[in-house]
Design an enzyme around this catalytic site. Structure first.
Site, PDB file in Angstrom:
ATOM      1  N   GLU A  41      40.123  46.247  30.249  1.00 12.68           N
ATOM      2  CA  GLU A  41      40.330  46.021  31.683  1.00 12.68           C
ATOM      3  C   GLU A  41      41.766  46.372  32.074  1.00 12.68           C
ATOM      4  O   GLU A  41      42.725  45.945  31.425  1.00 12.68           O
ATOM      5  CB  GLU A  41      40.044  44.551  31.989  1.00 12.68           C
ATOM      6  CG  GLU A  41      40.241  44.132  33.433  1.00 12.68           C
ATOM      7  CD  GLU A  41      39.927  42.658  33.644  1.00 12.68           C
ATOM      8  OE1 GLU A  41      39.854  42.229  34.801  1.00 12.68           O
ATOM      9  OE2 GLU A  41      39.752  41.931  32.641  1.00 12.68           O
ATOM     10  N   LYS A 109      35.006  45.273  40.026  1.00 14.50           N
ATOM     11  CA  LYS A 109      34.769  43.903  39.581  1.00 14.50           C
ATOM     12  C   LYS A 109      34.358  43.013  40.746  1.00 14.50           C
ATOM     13  O   LYS A 109      35.000  43.009  41.804  1.00 14.50           O
ATOM     14  CB  LYS A 109      36.046  43.366  38.927  1.00 14.50           C
ATOM     15  CG  LYS A 109      35.870  42.039  38.193  1.00 14.50           C
ATOM     16  CD  LYS A 109      37.154  41.685  37.435  1.00 14.50           C
ATOM     17  CE  LYS A 109      36.974  40.438  36.580  1.00 14.50           C
ATOM     18  NZ  LYS A 109      38.209  40.128  35.814  1.00 14.50           N
ATOM     19  N   CYS A 143      34.967  42.017  32.402  1.00 19.56           N
ATOM     20  CA  CYS A 143      35.472  40.711  31.983  1.00 19.56           C
ATOM     21  C   CYS A 143      34.646  39.536  32.522  1.00 19.56           C
ATOM     22  O   CYS A 143      33.520  39.319  32.082  1.00 19.56           O
ATOM     23  CB  CYS A 143      36.939  40.599  32.385  1.00 19.56           C
ATOM     24  SG  CYS A 143      37.853  39.286  31.536  1.00 19.56           S
TER      25      CYS A 143
END
Length: 258
Positions: A41, A109, A143
């Site tokens: 990430e 995200k 994540c």
């Protein structure tokens, strides 16, 4: 298909150094026969770069992505890389799936973790980002997204063989639980592969857990790091090998919609 996962020590705020680092890993991975390299990430900027990330953010057709496309094309390996994506006035925590000079697939995200990320990025609406390569379907998450079972199940129902998860998992008890238990459970309960690829070491703001994993549909680990050092991990994504597990645990077939 053989894939590679780079548990990477990023240079905070040094985009050029990080791009060179990714290229070195791409060369090594391609020589070992991998067709795909996954990196962590925000590895292009460094996760802990703080407000500097805003000034380093680029659009998905910017120089950072073009440089990664050139690396991918030169070394004949697809690359998943985490970067800060600028879209007009907004900045997203994004991951790009790059396959040569084809148009990259971009995932943003949807679940931002903590005040740090929320101060820097705009969350995206949850959505499926699925790419096909050599007969396999890959989904993307970043994540914290993978910690919400709905995100993984949505991609699994979309027909993916594997989910690729660049991450910046911090060290600590909860990070250890996620790496040592949750990733394998997510793979098993959806009968898919999950590649969970973390940072190595630490930066000025964060100490990372390392512990990158590639889990198989039967819940086993087919590649893993047990420390915080930099590693290049390799695994073969072969769904047919796990046909028995998929047959014995038909969760996707038997699930009743709520």
């Amino acid at each position: 298909m053989k894939i590679a996962a780079l548990q990477m020590q990023s240079a905070t705020g040094d985009v050029r150094d990080n791009l060179n680092h990714i290229e070195r890993a791409a060369v090594e991975a391609a020589r070992a026969g991998a067709k795909l390299l996954i990196t962590p990430e925000l590895c292009v900027t460094g996760y802990g770069a703080g407000p500097e990330i805003i000034s380093l953010a680029e659009p998905c057709d910017g120089d950072q992505i073009k440089a990664l496309q050139a690396v991918s094309s030169s070394h004949h390996i697809a690359i998943v890389a985490g970067f800060a994506e600028r879209a007009v006035a907004d900045v997203y925590n994004s991951a790009a799936f790059i396959d040569g000079f084809k148009e990259p697939a971009i995932y943003r995200k949807s679940h931002l973790y903590g005040d740090y990320e929320k101060s820097l990025f705009k969350p995206s609406k949850p959505e499926n980002c699925i790419v096909e390569m050599e007969g396999l379907k890959f989904g993307l998450l970043i994540c914290y997204d993978v910690e919400f079972p709905e995100n993984v199940r949505r991609l699994a129902l979309g027909g993916v063989d594997a989910i690729l998860v660049p991450t910046a998992l911090p060290a600590g008890p909860s990070g250890s639980f996620i790496a040592n238990h949750m990733i394998q459970v997510r793979a098993f309960e959806n009968q898919i592969f999950i590649a969970y690829v973390n940072h190595a070491g630490a930066d000025a703001r964060f100490t990372f857990a390392g512990n990158s994993r590639i889990a198989a549909p039967d819940g086993s680990l087919i590649a893993s790091s047990d420390d915080t050092a930099e590693h290049l991990l390799f695994a073969d994504i072969e769904p047919a090998i796990f046909a028995a597990s998929i047959g014995d645990n038909p969760y996707l077939k038997d699930v009743t919609p709520l």
